[in-house]
Structure formats: C-alpha cells, structure tokens
Design a protein around this motif. Structure first.
Motif, PDB file in Angstrom:
ATOM      1  N   SER A  42       0.833  -1.194   0.000  1.00  0.00           N
ATOM      2  CA  SER A  42       0.000   0.000   0.000  1.00  0.00           C
ATOM      3  C   SER A  42       0.871   1.249   0.000  1.00  0.00           C
ATOM      4  O   SER A  42       1.894   1.307   0.662  1.00  0.00           O
ATOM      5  CB  SER A  42      -0.889   0.008   1.245  1.00  0.00           C
ATOM      6  OG  SER A  42      -1.566   1.231   1.362  1.00  0.00           O
ATOM      7  N   ASP A  44      -0.144   3.900   1.242  1.00  0.00           N
ATOM      8  CA  ASP A  44      -0.511   4.517   2.517  1.00  0.00           C
ATOM      9  C   ASP A  44       0.186   3.765   3.635  1.00  0.00           C
ATOM     10  O   ASP A  44      -0.135   2.621   3.928  1.00  0.00           O
ATOM     11  CB  ASP A  44      -2.029   4.458   2.692  1.00  0.00           C
ATOM     12  CG  ASP A  44      -2.510   5.087   3.985  1.00  0.00           C
ATOM     13  OD1 ASP A  44      -1.678   5.655   4.732  1.00  0.00           O
ATOM     14  OD2 ASP A  44      -3.732   5.028   4.244  1.00  0.00           O
ATOM     15  N   ALA A  49      -3.862   2.034   7.919  1.00  0.00           N
ATOM     16  CA  ALA A  49      -3.696   1.162   6.751  1.00  0.00           C
ATOM     17  C   ALA A  49      -2.965  -0.127   7.133  1.00  0.00           C
ATOM     18  O   ALA A  49      -3.340  -1.214   6.685  1.00  0.00           O
ATOM     19  CB  ALA A  49      -2.941   1.893   5.645  1.00  0.00           C
ATOM     20  N   LYS A  52      -5.371  -2.371   9.155  1.00  0.00           N
ATOM     21  CA  LYS A  52      -6.340  -2.997   8.254  1.00  0.00           C
ATOM     22  C   LYS A  52      -5.698  -4.158   7.492  1.00  0.00           C
ATOM     23  O   LYS A  52      -6.289  -5.228   7.351  1.00  0.00           O
ATOM     24  CB  LYS A  52      -6.882  -1.957   7.274  1.00  0.00           C
ATOM     25  CG  LYS A  52      -7.926  -2.487   6.339  1.00  0.00           C
ATOM     26  CD  LYS A  52      -8.449  -1.379   5.432  1.00  0.00           C
ATOM     27  CE  LYS A  52      -9.453  -1.919   4.433  1.00  0.00           C
ATOM     28  NZ  LYS A  52      -9.936  -0.863   3.540  1.00  0.00           N
TER      29      LYS A  52
END
Length: 83
Positions: A42, A44, A49, A52
């Motif tokens: 990712s 991010d 993030a 998750k």
C-alpha cells in the motif's frame, strides 16, 4: 501478544525467501504452516492502513490497545528501539 512487529536491516541481513525490491519493505508472515510472506504494498503507510492489512491477513485473532491506554503506551515506550 499474537502479533509481533520486528525490523531488520536489509542492507546487513539477507534471507533466501525474501526479496526486497525497495526500502522500507514491509512483509507480514501469517501464523500457521505457510511461511510465505505477504507484502504490504500500500502507498498509505499510516497506522490505520497497516492495521487494516494485518487484520485482513492474520490467521489469529488479536486486539489492539485502546488509544490513550496509559499502561500500553508505557510498555511500548520502554521497548522502543530508536536508530
């Protein structure tokens, strides 16, 4: 205690099953038989993030300390490793 976050200097350490394509590289190794890492690709890199991502790939349930939990933040500060 079911999620461990560790860092390794990829310029000083190599592992035959890990290919770092850039730095920092974040890999997640789910619990269980599979030793295949899942790459956190990712863009991010926020805590939300990462949390998750771990919840999505974790094989073991875990809970995070609540934000502002005094005992948890003291423990984290005591074991923090700064470069």
């Amino acid at each position: 205690d079911s999620v461990v976050i560790a860092k390794m200097d990829g310029t000083e350490n190599e592992h035959e099953m890990v290919e770092a394509k850039g730095y920092p590289t974040i890999l997640f190794y789910p619990a269980g038989q599979s030793k295949t890492p899942v790459s956190f690709d990712s863009g991010d890199r926020s805590l939300a993030a990462l949390t998750k991502f771990i919840k999505q790939h974790a094989n073991t349930e875990y809970t995070l300390p609540k934000k502002g939990d005094k005992a948890s933040s003291d423990d984290a500060d005591a074991s923090k490793d700064e470069l």
